[in-house]
Each structure stands twice: as C-alpha cells, then as structure tokens.
Motif scaffolding. Structure first.
Motif, PDB file in Angstrom:
ATOM      1  N   VAL A  77       0.784  -1.169   0.097  1.00 21.88           N
ATOM      2  CA  VAL A  77      -0.106  -0.041  -0.030  1.00 21.88           C
ATOM      3  C   VAL A  77       0.902   1.271  -0.005  1.00 21.88           C
ATOM      4  CG1 VAL A  77      -1.679   1.286   1.258  1.00 21.88           C
ATOM      5  CG2 VAL A  77      -1.867  -1.201   1.471  1.00 21.88           C
ATOM      6  N   LYS A  78       0.465   2.118  -0.667  1.00 19.46           N
ATOM      7  CA  LYS A  78       1.051   3.490  -0.813  1.00 19.46           C
ATOM      8  C   LYS A  78      -0.013   4.685  -0.702  1.00 19.46           C
ATOM      9  CE  LYS A  78       5.211   3.214  -3.670  1.00 19.46           C
ATOM     10  NZ  LYS A  78       6.022   3.867  -4.728  1.00 19.46           N
ATOM     11  N   VAL A  79       0.179   5.216   0.265  1.00 21.19           N
ATOM     12  CA  VAL A  79      -0.846   6.435   0.672  1.00 21.19           C
ATOM     13  C   VAL A  79      -0.054   7.916   0.832  1.00 21.19           C
ATOM     14  CG1 VAL A  79      -2.305   7.191   2.393  1.00 21.19           C
ATOM     15  CG2 VAL A  79      -2.279   4.967   2.251  1.00 21.19           C
ATOM     16  N   ARG A  80      -0.709   8.670  -0.211  1.00 22.06           N
ATOM     17  CA  ARG A  80      -0.358  10.093  -0.124  1.00 22.06           C
ATOM     18  C   ARG A  80      -1.671  11.065   0.052  1.00 22.06           C
ATOM     19  NH1 ARG A  80       3.498   9.626  -5.242  1.00 22.06           N
ATOM     20  NH2 ARG A  80       5.159   8.276  -4.416  1.00 22.06           N
ATOM     21  N   CYS A  81      -1.392  12.024   0.444  1.00 23.51           N
ATOM     22  CA  CYS A  81      -2.559  12.871   0.574  1.00 23.51           C
ATOM     23  C   CYS A  81      -2.043  14.559   0.979  1.00 23.51           C
ATOM     24  CB  CYS A  81      -3.462  12.990   1.925  1.00 23.51           C
ATOM     25  SG  CYS A  81      -2.409  13.105   3.434  1.00 23.51           S
ATOM     26  N   LEU A 107      -3.554  17.867  10.037  1.00 24.41           N
ATOM     27  CA  LEU A 107      -4.970  17.202   9.508  1.00 24.41           C
ATOM     28  C   LEU A 107      -4.648  15.720   9.387  1.00 24.41           C
ATOM     29  CD1 LEU A 107      -7.361  18.076   8.383  1.00 24.41           C
ATOM     30  CD2 LEU A 107      -6.424  17.983   6.030  1.00 24.41           C
ATOM     31  N   LEU A 108      -5.578  14.940   9.715  1.00 23.81           N
ATOM     32  CA  LEU A 108      -5.494  13.473   9.952  1.00 23.81           C
ATOM     33  C   LEU A 108      -6.667  13.146   8.862  1.00 23.81           C
ATOM     34  CD1 LEU A 108      -4.651  10.592  10.762  1.00 23.81           C
ATOM     35  CD2 LEU A 108      -6.244  11.014  12.632  1.00 23.81           C
ATOM     36  N   LEU A 109      -6.314  12.536   7.632  1.00 24.57           N
ATOM     37  CA  LEU A 109      -7.391  11.780   6.956  1.00 24.57           C
ATOM     38  C   LEU A 109      -7.298  10.445   7.015  1.00 24.57           C
ATOM     39  CD1 LEU A 109      -5.883  14.372   5.139  1.00 24.57           C
ATOM     40  CD2 LEU A 109      -7.641  13.791   3.698  1.00 24.57           C
ATOM     41  N   GLN A 110      -8.697  10.072   7.329  1.00 21.02           N
ATOM     42  CA  GLN A 110      -8.882   8.335   7.441  1.00 21.02           C
ATOM     43  C   GLN A 110      -9.905   7.857   6.619  1.00 21.02           C
ATOM     44  OE1 GLN A 110      -9.867   8.856  11.873  1.00 21.02           O
ATOM     45  NE2 GLN A 110      -8.089   7.650  12.402  1.00 21.02           N
ATOM     46  N   THR A 111      -9.316   6.605   6.052  1.00 24.63           N
ATOM     47  CA  THR A 111     -10.501   6.109   5.237  1.00 24.63           C
ATOM     48  C   THR A 111     -10.067   4.432   5.390  1.00 24.63           C
ATOM     49  OG1 THR A 111     -11.395   6.000   2.903  1.00 24.63           O
ATOM     50  CG2 THR A 111      -9.387   6.122   3.334  1.00 24.63           C
ATOM     51  N   MET A 165      -9.164  -2.706   5.283  1.00 23.23           N
ATOM     52  CA  MET A 165      -7.927  -2.220   5.966  1.00 23.23           C
ATOM     53  C   MET A 165      -7.967  -0.737   6.089  1.00 23.23           C
ATOM     54  SD  MET A 165      -3.929  -2.479   4.155  1.00 23.23           S
ATOM     55  CE  MET A 165      -3.488  -4.074   4.730  1.00 23.23           C
ATOM     56  N   PRO A 166      -7.752  -0.248   7.427  1.00 23.69           N
ATOM     57  CA  PRO A 166      -7.792   1.362   7.539  1.00 23.69           C
ATOM     58  C   PRO A 166      -6.712   1.930   6.907  1.00 23.69           C
ATOM     59  CG  PRO A 166      -7.353  -0.015   9.340  1.00 23.69           C
ATOM     60  CD  PRO A 166      -7.566  -1.150   8.460  1.00 23.69           C
ATOM     61  N   LEU A 167      -6.814   2.996   6.370  1.00 23.17           N
ATOM     62  CA  LEU A 167      -5.622   3.813   5.781  1.00 23.17           C
ATOM     63  C   LEU A 167      -5.713   5.281   6.425  1.00 23.17           C
ATOM     64  CD1 LEU A 167      -6.092   3.193   1.902  1.00 23.17           C
ATOM     65  CD2 LEU A 167      -4.434   1.946   3.435  1.00 23.17           C
ATOM     66  N   SER A 168      -4.637   5.866   6.685  1.00 25.13           N
ATOM     67  CA  SER A 168      -4.476   7.217   7.317  1.00 25.13           C
ATOM     68  C   SER A 168      -3.340   7.846   6.581  1.00 25.13           C
ATOM     69  CB  SER A 168      -4.445   7.068   8.799  1.00 25.13           C
ATOM     70  OG  SER A 168      -5.516   6.494   9.611  1.00 25.13           O
ATOM     71  N   CYS A 169      -3.708   9.097   6.709  1.00 28.07           N
ATOM     72  CA  CYS A 169      -2.508  10.116   6.126  1.00 28.07           C
ATOM     73  C   CYS A 169      -2.687  11.317   6.881  1.00 28.07           C
ATOM     74  CB  CYS A 169      -2.792  10.079   4.779  1.00 28.07           C
ATOM     75  SG  CYS A 169      -1.513  11.115   3.850  1.00 28.07           S
ATOM     76  N   VAL A 170      -1.333  11.747   7.039  1.00 25.96           N
ATOM     77  CA  VAL A 170      -1.309  13.198   7.983  1.00 25.96           C
ATOM     78  C   VAL A 170      -0.756  14.259   7.032  1.00 25.96           C
ATOM     79  CG1 VAL A 170      -0.159  14.067   9.778  1.00 25.96           C
ATOM     80  CG2 VAL A 170      -1.154  12.100  10.133  1.00 25.96           C
ATOM     81  N   VAL A 202       7.186   0.047   8.136  1.00 23.38           N
ATOM     82  CA  VAL A 202       5.870   0.839   7.777  1.00 23.38           C
ATOM     83  C   VAL A 202       5.658   2.046   8.463  1.00 23.38           C
ATOM     84  CG1 VAL A 202       3.505   0.240   7.194  1.00 23.38           C
ATOM     85  CG2 VAL A 202       5.011  -1.627   7.201  1.00 23.38           C
ATOM     86  N   ALA A 203       5.207   2.950   7.857  1.00 22.70           N
ATOM     87  CA  ALA A 203       4.785   4.035   8.521  1.00 22.70           C
ATOM     88  C   ALA A 203       3.185   4.209   8.374  1.00 22.70           C
ATOM     89  CB  ALA A 203       5.002   5.556   7.903  1.00 22.70           C
ATOM     90  N   TYR A 204       2.848   3.893   9.832  1.00 20.36           N
ATOM     91  CA  TYR A 204       1.545   3.863  10.219  1.00 20.36           C
ATOM     92  C   TYR A 204       1.077   4.986  11.011  1.00 20.36           C
ATOM     93  CZ  TYR A 204       0.737  -0.831   8.411  1.00 20.36           C
ATOM     94  OH  TYR A 204       0.797  -2.016   7.651  1.00 20.36           O
ATOM     95  N   ILE A 205      -0.304   5.450  10.909  1.00 15.68           N
ATOM     96  CA  ILE A 205      -0.766   6.351  11.693  1.00 15.68           C
ATOM     97  C   ILE A 205      -1.938   5.752  12.138  1.00 15.68           C
ATOM     98  CG2 ILE A 205      -1.991   8.665  11.985  1.00 15.68           C
ATOM     99  CD1 ILE A 205       0.831   8.380   9.598  1.00 15.68           C
TER     100      ILE A 205
END
Length: 143
Positions: free
Chosen positions: A7-11, A72-76, A91-96, A124-127
């Motif tokens: 998984v890669k997450v960007r925001c 700012l925390l984005l969660q989905t 699977m939960p995903l978060s980005c700051v 892994v970087a998890y929030i």
C-alpha cells in the motif's frame, strides 16, 4: 529506500491517493471491480504495473478529516467485496498533512510491505488513532 510494498498512501488538504497491490489481502486476489476506497468509491486508474490507484478529493468517499492543532488527519479504508461470493475484507488507511507542508506537493507517504518479500527490508509508517489519543508511529526503511 523501500522497493516492495503493498500500500502507498499520499494526501494533501484537498485530495487522498492510495495505490494498492491486487494481492493486498493475504491469499486473495482482487479484481479491480472488487476493490473500493471508503464508501464504495471504485478504482480510478490501473497503471501498466497492474496496481490499483484511488485518487479522490478529501471530502469524497466518506474520507474522515480530523484537525489536531496544525495537523490534518485523513482516515479511510480499502475494501474488498467479492463479486462471486459473500467474501469481504477491509484495511484502514490514514494520512497526515502538516501546516508546514505545501498544500500542492505530495505530503506524508506511507508504505506497507507484503509477505511475498523480505519483511526485514521494509518497515511501515502507520498512523493509528484510538478514541481520543493520536498515536503516531513512523519507521524508516531498514538497511
């Protein structure tokens, strides 16, 4: 430094991006029409590498936005809903995003490794959020 990921997450303040492997969930292959972001938002693009990408405004798809001082925390979540059976997974995903980060450049990226490669090479970087506490764990790639 990390070459393998699931998984890669960007925001940013305005959008949420996730790129996933079709084998994100162990022992399961998701077809593109079985993968969803948040409130059933479909895959937006399948690049030549065969991964699935989701790119949505941060106020769409049921993405939850929480503000903590200058952060700012984005969660989905990413969801799998089988088209052939009743199987499902998520699977939960978060980005700051921090105020110091430009609103237009890519901010905080998180990558998650899978079991098909050496897990010693990847951290892994998890929030994670629990009730009222915001616990942040950032790890760097192991050499």
């Amino acid at each position: 430094c990390c070459s393998s990921w699931a998984v890669k997450v960007r925001c940013s303040y305005f959008w949420f991006y996730a790129k996933i492997k079709p084998t994100l969930f162990q022992n399961l292959y998701m077809n593109p029409d079985e993968a969803f972001l948040g409130d059933d938002c479909p895959v937006t693009y399948i690049p030549p590498d065969g991964h699935y990408e989701f790119f949505y405004y941060s106020n769409k798809c049921g993405i939850i936005t929480k503000t903590f001082q200058e952060t700012l925390l984005l969660q989905t979540k990413v969801k799998y809903i089988s088209s052939n059976s009743g199987d499902a997974a998520e699977m939960p995903l978060s980005c700051v995003v921090t105020r110091q980060a430009s609103m237009y450049r890519l901010s905080n990226e998180a990558e998650s490794g899978d079991d098909e490669t050496s897990s010693a090479d990847i951290e892994v970087a998890y929030i994670m959020q629990s009730q009222n506490d915001l616990n942040t764990i950032f790890s760097l790639c192991a050499k």
